[in-house]
Design an enzyme around this catalytic site. Sequence first.
Site, PDB file in Angstrom:
ATOM      1  N   HIS A   1      -8.420  -3.843   1.703  1.00  0.00           N
ATOM      2  CA  HIS A   1      -7.953  -4.990   1.511  1.00  0.00           C
ATOM      3  C   HIS A   1      -9.752  -5.651   1.343  1.00  0.00           C
ATOM      4  CE1 HIS A   1      -7.936  -4.643   6.074  1.00  0.00           C
ATOM      5  NE2 HIS A   1      -8.422  -5.530   6.023  1.00  0.00           N
TER       6      HIS A   1
ATOM      7  N   HIS B   1     -13.669 -10.742   5.594  1.00  0.00           N
ATOM      8  CA  HIS B   1     -14.450  -9.113   5.409  1.00  0.00           C
ATOM      9  C   HIS B   1     -13.984  -8.197   4.192  1.00  0.00           C
ATOM     10  CE1 HIS B   1     -10.734  -8.889   8.406  1.00  0.00           C
ATOM     11  NE2 HIS B   1     -10.707  -7.549   7.431  1.00  0.00           N
TER      12      HIS B   1
ATOM     13  N   GLU C   1     -14.666  -3.800   7.717  1.00  0.00           N
ATOM     14  CA  GLU C   1     -13.986  -3.004   8.621  1.00  0.00           C
ATOM     15  C   GLU C   1     -13.881  -2.251   7.930  1.00  0.00           C
ATOM     16  OE1 GLU C   1      -9.179  -3.831  10.214  1.00  0.00           O
ATOM     17  OE2 GLU C   1     -10.420  -4.875   8.274  1.00  0.00           O
TER      18      GLU C   1
END
Length: 134
Positions: free
Chosen positions: A7, A79, A130
Amino acid sequence: MIGRLNHVAIAVPDLEAACAQYRGALGANVGAPQDEPDHGVTVVFIELPNTKIELLYPLGDNSPIAGFLEKNPSGGIHHICYEVEDILAARDHLQSEGARVLGTGEPKIGAHGKPVIFLHPKDFNGCLVELEQV
């Protein structure tokens, strides 16, 4: 080592307005808000055919997103998240390469119920990364 793009996370100053915009203007499938107290955020996932968009909104006074929104009042990309098969092996490899893992270095459970870690943006061209174990 990294797999699919899981994502792209966007910090938003108004979660309801952002959801309405994605749902109405873009015709997207917008999920329900979910609070993630361990991360200090409320998240909403928008499902796309090839990935997801994660809308981030501050949860509580100590939310890291609140600080981001102070610097970026209109919101913005916060992010990107990549999938990895083994989060501990990925962490150990990255640390051996000189990358800094944020926090204690131990994975936390993320919004998808899977272990995640975050990598320092200064080590990745200014981008907070991440990693999520799949």
